[in-house]
Scaffold this motif. Sequence first.
Motif, PDB file in Angstrom:
ATOM      1  N   LEU A 107       0.865  -1.179   0.000  1.00 13.95           N
ATOM      2  CA  LEU A 107       0.000   0.000   0.000  1.00 13.95           C
ATOM      3  C   LEU A 107       0.898   1.225   0.000  1.00 13.95           C
ATOM      4  N   PHE A 108       0.743   2.052  -1.025  1.00 20.76           N
ATOM      5  CA  PHE A 108       1.518   3.282  -1.145  1.00 20.76           C
ATOM      6  C   PHE A 108       0.591   4.463  -0.905  1.00 20.76           C
ATOM      7  N   VAL A 109       0.956   5.309   0.050  1.00 17.79           N
ATOM      8  CA  VAL A 109       0.151   6.470   0.412  1.00 17.79           C
ATOM      9  C   VAL A 109       1.043   7.683   0.190  1.00 17.79           C
ATOM     10  N   THR A 110       0.744   8.432  -0.858  1.00 19.71           N
ATOM     11  CA  THR A 110       1.695   9.460  -1.273  1.00 19.71           C
ATOM     12  C   THR A 110       1.115  10.857  -1.338  1.00 19.71           C
ATOM     13  N   PRO A 111       1.871  11.819  -0.849  1.00 19.66           N
ATOM     14  CA  PRO A 111       1.548  13.212  -1.133  1.00 19.66           C
ATOM     15  C   PRO A 111       2.061  13.536  -2.542  1.00 19.66           C
ATOM     16  N   GLU A 112       1.853  14.765  -2.963  1.00 14.73           N
ATOM     17  CA  GLU A 112       2.372  15.214  -4.251  1.00 14.73           C
ATOM     18  C   GLU A 112       3.304  16.386  -4.014  1.00 14.73           C
ATOM     19  N   TYR A 113       4.545  16.229  -4.448  1.00 15.36           N
ATOM     20  CA  TYR A 113       5.536  17.297  -4.349  1.00 15.36           C
ATOM     21  C   TYR A 113       5.909  17.715  -5.766  1.00 15.36           C
ATOM     22  N   ASN A 114       5.639  18.943  -6.107  1.00 17.47           N
ATOM     23  CA  ASN A 114       5.978  19.470  -7.442  1.00 17.47           C
ATOM     24  C   ASN A 114       5.452  18.574  -8.557  1.00 17.47           C
ATOM     25  N   ARG A 115       4.216  18.142  -8.406  1.00 13.08           N
ATOM     26  CA  ARG A 115       3.507  17.322  -9.393  1.00 13.08           C
ATOM     27  C   ARG A 115       4.080  15.919  -9.570  1.00 13.08           C
ATOM     28  N   SER A 116       4.764  15.404  -8.533  1.00 12.59           N
ATOM     29  CA  SER A 116       5.323  14.062  -8.647  1.00 12.59           C
ATOM     30  C   SER A 116       5.451  13.413  -7.269  1.00 12.59           C
ATOM     31  N   VAL A 117       6.108  12.302  -7.255  1.00 10.46           N
ATOM     32  CA  VAL A 117       6.320  11.496  -6.058  1.00 10.46           C
ATOM     33  C   VAL A 117       7.443  12.121  -5.220  1.00 10.46           C
ATOM     34  N   PRO A 118       7.286  12.143  -3.899  1.00  7.14           N
ATOM     35  CA  PRO A 118       8.380  12.631  -3.050  1.00  7.14           C
ATOM     36  C   PRO A 118       9.653  11.804  -3.275  1.00  7.14           C
ATOM     37  N   GLY A 119      10.790  12.486  -3.241  1.00  3.62           N
ATOM     38  CA  GLY A 119      12.068  11.817  -3.467  1.00  3.62           C
ATOM     39  C   GLY A 119      12.323  10.667  -2.514  1.00  3.62           C
ATOM     40  N   VAL A 120      11.906  10.802  -1.257  1.00  2.00           N
ATOM     41  CA  VAL A 120      12.157   9.755  -0.269  1.00  2.00           C
ATOM     42  C   VAL A 120      11.423   8.459  -0.637  1.00  2.00           C
ATOM     43  N   LEU A 121      10.236   8.579  -1.223  1.00  2.49           N
ATOM     44  CA  LEU A 121       9.494   7.391  -1.646  1.00  2.49           C
ATOM     45  C   LEU A 121      10.142   6.766  -2.886  1.00  2.49           C
TER      46      LEU A 121
END
Length: 185
Positions: free
Chosen positions: A73-87
Amino acid sequence: MGKIKVAVFVGSLRKASINRRLALAVERLAPEGVEFEHIRIDNLPLYNQDFDGDYPAECKRLKHQVEAANALLFVTPEYNRSVPGVLKNALDIGSRPWGTNSFAGKPGAVIGASIGAVGSAMAQQHLRNTLAYLDVSTLAQPEVFVHFKDDTLIDEKGHISNDGTEKFLQDFVDRYVAWVRRHLA
């Protein structure tokens, strides 16, 4: 079928993360027999091919946790229209070295929350593209883009204050668990 063990990746490191709250809400709505393990990603080194021959301990830990899970299960915010670098870094670590992709063949789901109206839609699409390459089958519907316009929508323990949101998330959880069971059968 026995217990389903789900490896949870929350793409936000923030202590008061709304995506962490969303992950906890999903867990609270899951039926008995579904166990969730949050995979720690804040202490991973940046992926570097130089350590493919001798992976750091934290990278090995992540790979073992993913391999021990039945589903993702991936629960992601959006940073600059993409996936956070840490993920993205966690995905790179878990899928390397070449030929040892720990994610391959596992069923997964992608959801996310944002204070913006699109609720992490672009990040989710980018993440789905990466997961497809990593041989992770992702649940297509329902898509979960939670617009977190009210800070009380989901509290820090995963309690949902809005009946419509709870019903929507319950539908997602029910479909996700049924889909994982079919995938594992």
